[in-house]
Write an enzyme that holds these catalytic residues in place. Sequence first.
Site, PDB file in Angstrom:
ATOM      1  N   LYS A  39       6.278  -1.286   0.462  1.00  0.00           N
ATOM      2  CA  LYS A  39       5.330  -2.121  -0.273  1.00  0.00           C
ATOM      3  C   LYS A  39       4.750  -3.228   0.616  1.00  0.00           C
ATOM      4  O   LYS A  39       5.296  -3.519   1.687  1.00  0.00           O
ATOM      5  CB  LYS A  39       6.036  -2.709  -1.493  1.00  0.00           C
ATOM      6  CG  LYS A  39       6.487  -1.657  -2.517  1.00  0.00           C
ATOM      7  CD  LYS A  39       7.170  -2.333  -3.699  1.00  0.00           C
ATOM      8  CE  LYS A  39       7.631  -1.331  -4.734  1.00  0.00           C
ATOM      9  NZ  LYS A  39       8.254  -1.997  -5.908  1.00  0.00           N
ATOM     10  N   TYR A  48      -3.338   1.225  -5.082  1.00  0.00           N
ATOM     11  CA  TYR A  48      -2.189   1.463  -5.966  1.00  0.00           C
ATOM     12  C   TYR A  48      -2.643   1.542  -7.415  1.00  0.00           C
ATOM     13  O   TYR A  48      -3.343   0.678  -7.890  1.00  0.00           O
ATOM     14  CB  TYR A  48      -1.153   0.344  -5.813  1.00  0.00           C
ATOM     15  CG  TYR A  48       0.241   0.760  -6.224  1.00  0.00           C
ATOM     16  CD1 TYR A  48       1.009   1.576  -5.414  1.00  0.00           C
ATOM     17  CD2 TYR A  48       0.789   0.335  -7.421  1.00  0.00           C
ATOM     18  CE1 TYR A  48       2.290   1.961  -5.769  1.00  0.00           C
ATOM     19  CE2 TYR A  48       2.071   0.715  -7.793  1.00  0.00           C
ATOM     20  CZ  TYR A  48       2.812   1.520  -6.961  1.00  0.00           C
ATOM     21  OH  TYR A  48       4.067   1.885  -7.312  1.00  0.00           O
ATOM     22  N   PHE A  75       4.118  -5.709 -17.032  1.00  0.00           N
ATOM     23  CA  PHE A  75       3.860  -6.727 -16.015  1.00  0.00           C
ATOM     24  C   PHE A  75       2.757  -6.270 -15.059  1.00  0.00           C
ATOM     25  O   PHE A  75       2.644  -6.716 -13.936  1.00  0.00           O
ATOM     26  CB  PHE A  75       5.148  -7.050 -15.249  1.00  0.00           C
ATOM     27  CG  PHE A  75       5.965  -5.834 -14.911  1.00  0.00           C
ATOM     28  CD1 PHE A  75       5.730  -5.143 -13.741  1.00  0.00           C
ATOM     29  CD2 PHE A  75       6.943  -5.378 -15.781  1.00  0.00           C
ATOM     30  CE1 PHE A  75       6.467  -4.009 -13.438  1.00  0.00           C
ATOM     31  CE2 PHE A  75       7.692  -4.246 -15.473  1.00  0.00           C
ATOM     32  CZ  PHE A  75       7.452  -3.555 -14.306  1.00  0.00           C
ATOM     33  N   ARG A 110      17.272   7.138  -3.738  1.00  0.00           N
ATOM     34  CA  ARG A 110      17.463   6.112  -4.779  1.00  0.00           C
ATOM     35  C   ARG A 110      18.714   5.292  -4.481  1.00  0.00           C
ATOM     36  O   ARG A 110      18.735   4.077  -4.678  1.00  0.00           O
ATOM     37  CB  ARG A 110      17.562   6.767  -6.157  1.00  0.00           C
ATOM     38  CG  ARG A 110      16.261   7.402  -6.635  1.00  0.00           C
ATOM     39  CD  ARG A 110      15.195   6.417  -6.995  1.00  0.00           C
ATOM     40  NE  ARG A 110      15.500   5.656  -8.190  1.00  0.00           N
ATOM     41  CZ  ARG A 110      14.639   4.853  -8.815  1.00  0.00           C
ATOM     42  NH1 ARG A 110      13.395   4.706  -8.346  1.00  0.00           N
ATOM     43  NH2 ARG A 110      14.993   4.179  -9.873  1.00  0.00           N
ATOM     44  N   ARG A 140      17.089  -2.693  -0.598  1.00  0.00           N
ATOM     45  CA  ARG A 140      16.780  -3.912  -1.354  1.00  0.00           C
ATOM     46  C   ARG A 140      17.891  -4.948  -1.215  1.00  0.00           C
ATOM     47  O   ARG A 140      17.630  -6.148  -1.154  1.00  0.00           O
ATOM     48  CB  ARG A 140      16.533  -3.554  -2.826  1.00  0.00           C
ATOM     49  CG  ARG A 140      15.204  -2.832  -3.037  1.00  0.00           C
ATOM     50  CD  ARG A 140      15.103  -2.260  -4.432  1.00  0.00           C
ATOM     51  NE  ARG A 140      13.777  -1.678  -4.680  1.00  0.00           N
ATOM     52  CZ  ARG A 140      13.503  -0.902  -5.713  1.00  0.00           C
ATOM     53  NH1 ARG A 140      14.443  -0.606  -6.598  1.00  0.00           N
ATOM     54  NH2 ARG A 140      12.285  -0.414  -5.883  1.00  0.00           N
ATOM     55  N   ASN A 158      10.384  -6.238  -3.937  1.00  0.00           N
ATOM     56  CA  ASN A 158      11.613  -5.487  -3.618  1.00  0.00           C
ATOM     57  C   ASN A 158      11.420  -4.362  -2.588  1.00  0.00           C
ATOM     58  O   ASN A 158      12.113  -3.355  -2.597  1.00  0.00           O
ATOM     59  CB  ASN A 158      12.283  -4.995  -4.896  1.00  0.00           C
ATOM     60  CG  ASN A 158      11.403  -4.051  -5.692  1.00  0.00           C
ATOM     61  OD1 ASN A 158      10.305  -3.719  -5.254  1.00  0.00           O
ATOM     62  ND2 ASN A 158      11.895  -3.595  -6.829  1.00  0.00           N
ATOM     63  N   HIS A 174       9.303   1.493  -2.914  1.00  0.00           N
ATOM     64  CA  HIS A 174       9.311   2.349  -4.104  1.00  0.00           C
ATOM     65  C   HIS A 174       9.853   3.701  -3.674  1.00  0.00           C
ATOM     66  O   HIS A 174       9.547   4.172  -2.576  1.00  0.00           O
ATOM     67  CB  HIS A 174       7.888   2.526  -4.658  1.00  0.00           C
ATOM     68  CG  HIS A 174       7.794   3.656  -5.643  1.00  0.00           C
ATOM     69  ND1 HIS A 174       8.159   3.519  -6.942  1.00  0.00           N
ATOM     70  CD2 HIS A 174       7.418   4.959  -5.480  1.00  0.00           C
ATOM     71  CE1 HIS A 174       8.011   4.680  -7.568  1.00  0.00           C
ATOM     72  NE2 HIS A 174       7.544   5.572  -6.697  1.00  0.00           N
ATOM     73  N   GLU A 194       4.205  12.378  -7.600  1.00  0.00           N
ATOM     74  CA  GLU A 194       3.818  11.232  -6.763  1.00  0.00           C
ATOM     75  C   GLU A 194       3.344  11.687  -5.386  1.00  0.00           C
ATOM     76  O   GLU A 194       2.396  11.117  -4.832  1.00  0.00           O
ATOM     77  CB  GLU A 194       4.997  10.257  -6.644  1.00  0.00           C
ATOM     78  CG  GLU A 194       5.278   9.557  -7.973  1.00  0.00           C
ATOM     79  CD  GLU A 194       6.408   8.547  -7.913  1.00  0.00           C
ATOM     80  OE1 GLU A 194       6.515   7.736  -8.845  1.00  0.00           O
ATOM     81  OE2 GLU A 194       7.203   8.572  -6.946  1.00  0.00           O
TER      82      GLU A 194
HETATM   83  P1  IDP Z   1      12.124   1.095  -9.496  1.00  0.00           P
HETATM   84  O1  IDP Z   1      11.129   0.584  -8.482  1.00  0.00           O
HETATM   85  O2  IDP Z   1      13.521   0.681  -9.109  1.00  0.00           O
HETATM   86  O3  IDP Z   1      12.012   2.566  -9.767  1.00  0.00           O
HETATM   87  P2  IDP Z   1      10.692   0.472 -11.995  1.00  0.00           P
HETATM   88  O4  IDP Z   1      11.338   0.105 -13.293  1.00  0.00           O
HETATM   89  O5  IDP Z   1       9.999   1.789 -11.897  1.00  0.00           O
HETATM   90  O6  IDP Z   1      11.834   0.322 -10.868  1.00  0.00           O
HETATM   91  O7  IDP Z   1       9.668  -0.703 -11.675  1.00  0.00           O
HETATM   92  C1  IDP Z   1       8.668  -0.558 -10.705  1.00  0.00           C
HETATM   93  C2  IDP Z   1       8.516  -1.844  -9.931  1.00  0.00           C
HETATM   94  O8  IDP Z   1       8.005  -2.857 -10.795  1.00  0.00           O
HETATM   95  C3  IDP Z   1       9.810  -2.431  -9.379  1.00  0.00           C
HETATM   96  O9  IDP Z   1      10.203  -1.852  -8.154  1.00  0.00           O
HETATM   97  C4  IDP Z   1       9.476  -3.890  -9.239  1.00  0.00           C
HETATM   98  O10 IDP Z   1       8.794  -4.178  -8.010  1.00  0.00           O
HETATM   99  C5  IDP Z   1       8.522  -4.119 -10.391  1.00  0.00           C
HETATM  100  N1  IDP Z   1       9.251  -4.716 -11.510  1.00  0.00           N
HETATM  101  C6  IDP Z   1      10.121  -4.103 -12.337  1.00  0.00           C
HETATM  102  N2  IDP Z   1      10.615  -4.967 -13.246  1.00  0.00           N
HETATM  103  C7  IDP Z   1      10.024  -6.168 -12.974  1.00  0.00           C
HETATM  104  C8  IDP Z   1      10.101  -7.479 -13.578  1.00  0.00           C
HETATM  105  O11 IDP Z   1      10.822  -7.708 -14.534  1.00  0.00           O
HETATM  106  N3  IDP Z   1       9.334  -8.430 -12.993  1.00  0.00           N
HETATM  107  C9  IDP Z   1       8.534  -8.226 -11.936  1.00  0.00           C
HETATM  108  N4  IDP Z   1       8.417  -7.017 -11.365  1.00  0.00           N
HETATM  109  C10 IDP Z   1       9.161  -6.007 -11.865  1.00  0.00           C
END
Ligand code: IDP
Length: 151
Positions: free
Chosen positions: A18, A50, A58, A86, A103, A113, A116, A127
């Site tokens: 990212k 993206y 969000f 993962r 992470r 973080n 992805h 994807e």
């Molecule tokens: P993942 O990346 O671990 O698969 P997802 O639930 O698919 O998690 O969320 C996608 C991305 O959205 C996360 O990697 C993170 O950067 C962002 N994200 C998820 N939850 C939050 C939040 O509560 N606040 C801000 N960003 C979030």
Amino acid sequence: LAGNCSGWGNEQTLVLVKPDAVQRRLVGDVIQRFERRGFKLVAMKLLQHYQQLCQKPFYPALLAYMMSGPLVAMVWEGYNVVRSTRAMVGDTNSADAKPGTIRGDLSMHVSRNVVHASDSVETAHKEIGFWFQRDELVAWESSDRDFTYGP
Ligand code: IDP
């Protein structure tokens, strides 16, 4: 022993480095972890684009973040690569991500973080199709195959 079952080790997953990680010069660190694990890089590009997460609540902040600079899209291949990736990436919330994960080692906050990674084989298929044209995936035999998978 018939070790080399057909299709063995051919699973693929999508990984995005990212914008926060590109800005922080962490691309090499992320790539190195996949290389050292033994996975095979079959596609990679730098781009600024993206759209996938628009259904998330969000969304505006996330979109702004994902559009804030270039990101690196990669396809990695290998045995159980989706599940292993993962595990290597760690929990969504960086604060919960274990040390040793990408992470857990490289980030502090859920909104920045670093990477992805596809969450299932089916998602990975979709994807990869979203981010890459079919001819951007390079099929090649890695010379260490027998040493990483056995005979
Ligand atoms: P993942 O990346 O671990 O698969 P997802 O639930 O698919 O998690 O969320 C996608 C991305 O959205 C996360 O990697 C993170 O950067 C962002 N994200 C998820 N939850 C939050 C939040 O509560 N606040 C801000 N960003 C979030």
